[in-house]
Enzyme design. Structure first.
Site, mmCIF file in Angstrom:
data_model
loop_
_atom_site.group_PDB
_atom_site.id
_atom_site.type_symbol
_atom_site.label_atom_id
_atom_site.label_comp_id
_atom_site.label_asym_id
_atom_site.label_seq_id
_atom_site.Cartn_x
_atom_site.Cartn_y
_atom_site.Cartn_z
ATOM 1 C CG HIS A 22 12.420 5.461 -8.064
ATOM 2 N ND1 HIS A 22 12.322 6.804 -7.739
ATOM 3 C CD2 HIS A 22 11.140 4.999 -8.108
ATOM 4 C CE1 HIS A 22 11.052 7.129 -7.592
ATOM 5 N NE2 HIS A 22 10.312 6.056 -7.811
ATOM 6 C CG ASP A 45 2.975 5.387 -1.896
ATOM 7 O OD1 ASP A 45 4.054 5.804 -2.371
ATOM 8 O OD2 ASP A 45 2.691 5.507 -0.696
ATOM 9 C CG PHE A 76 6.687 9.102 -11.698
ATOM 10 C CD1 PHE A 76 7.738 9.204 -10.785
ATOM 11 C CD2 PHE A 76 6.434 7.868 -12.268
ATOM 12 C CE1 PHE A 76 8.513 8.111 -10.459
ATOM 13 C CE2 PHE A 76 7.200 6.762 -11.954
ATOM 14 C CZ PHE A 76 8.251 6.873 -11.042
ATOM 15 C CE1 TYR A 129 5.682 12.673 -6.231
ATOM 16 C CE2 TYR A 129 3.856 12.987 -7.767
ATOM 17 C CZ TYR A 129 5.206 12.800 -7.528
ATOM 18 O OH TYR A 129 6.083 12.741 -8.580
#
Length: 265
Positions: free
Chosen positions: A230, A108, A121, A110
């Protein structure tokens, strides 16, 4: 020179436009534009890139979408929600469907001020680079010898054909994953389904378990899946660092007759 009748017609059209816009505010703050110069062009119910709109048009009439949009409208009015409403669909506006070569799936947005701007990202140019993105840059440097950028804004990747897709497109301030379960996940699945069925030879970079949960939706005979942990500091050294996904993606694209991605920021 414009005649009196034409002038009156323009005034009437502008009046209709203002009335329409006042009654039909776009979902996340953008306005739906009334195409005065082409009255035959249908109005869009969602302000999103045309290629995506046409591919997803049926999605926008489903019950979950109506429920999701109603809820999100209310949350934007009542609380601090990121990203800026005009940038919720930034990934799609930046990377039209027919330009997609690579898909990078995030979680989701930031949840801090000045960070999220609709690309997974990625952060706004004047924002400190988050730890996960810094690990992505470190792997990029190790893999392709590209210098670590001074900005966290991944817009150049989106412009190159990298769909930077979050699983959930909105979040409450300081509340990670706060919009989980509202319906965004269904929308993300629809996006992946469209890419899988409409395109060929797309690279899917699936980093982390949440992103990898979409792998069953992707036809590996037509596309290429690259999986790794991740890039979070908690897991990056368990296999993300050293995965060489950037060079592998470009090798696949080149072998598929496509222009490789310029990963330089």
């Amino acid at each position: 020179m414009i005649g009196i009748n034409q002038t009156n017609q323009l005034k009437n059209n502008l009046s209709v436009k203002k009335q329409y816009l006042s009654q039909n505010k776009e979902l996340f703050g953008k306005e739906i534009f009334l195409e005065l110069q082409n009255n035959s062009k249908p109005l869009k119910s969602v302000a999103i890139d045309d290629t995506w709109y046409h591919a997803l048009q049926n999605e926008f009439s489903k019950d979950y979408w109506k429920s999701l949009t109603s809820t999100i409208r209310g949350l934007y009015k009542e609380k601090t929600v990121y990203p800026n409403p005009k940038k919720v669909f930034n990934a799609f506006d930046s990377t039209p469907l027919d330009k997609v070569k690579v898909v990078i799936i995030g979680q989701d947005p930031y949840h801090g001020p000045g960070q999220a701007h609709g690309l997974s990202f990625s952060v706004e140019s004047d924002t400190k680079i988050p730890p996960s993105l810094m690990n992505i840059y470190k792997e990029l440097n190790s893999d392709l010898n590209i210098s670590i950028p001074s900005t966290g804004n991944l817009q150049p990747w989106a412009d190159e054909g990298v769909l930077l897709l979050n699983t959930i497109l909105t979040v409450e301030a300081n509340q990670a994953n706060s919009h989980k379960g509202l319906g965004w996940e269904k929308f993300t699945k629809a996006i992946i389904k469209v890419v899988d069925q409409e395109l060929k030879n797309v690279v899917f970079m699936l980093w982390g378990k949440q992103a990898q949960s979409f792998s069953s939706m992707i036809d590996e005979h037509n596309h290429h899946i690259l999986s790794a942990p991740h890039p979070s500091p908690l897991s990056a050294h368990n296999g993300f660092i050293g995965c060489k996904h950037f060079s592998k993606a470009n090798e696949y694209l080149k072998n598929s007759g496509k222009t490789p991605i310029n990963w330089t920021i």
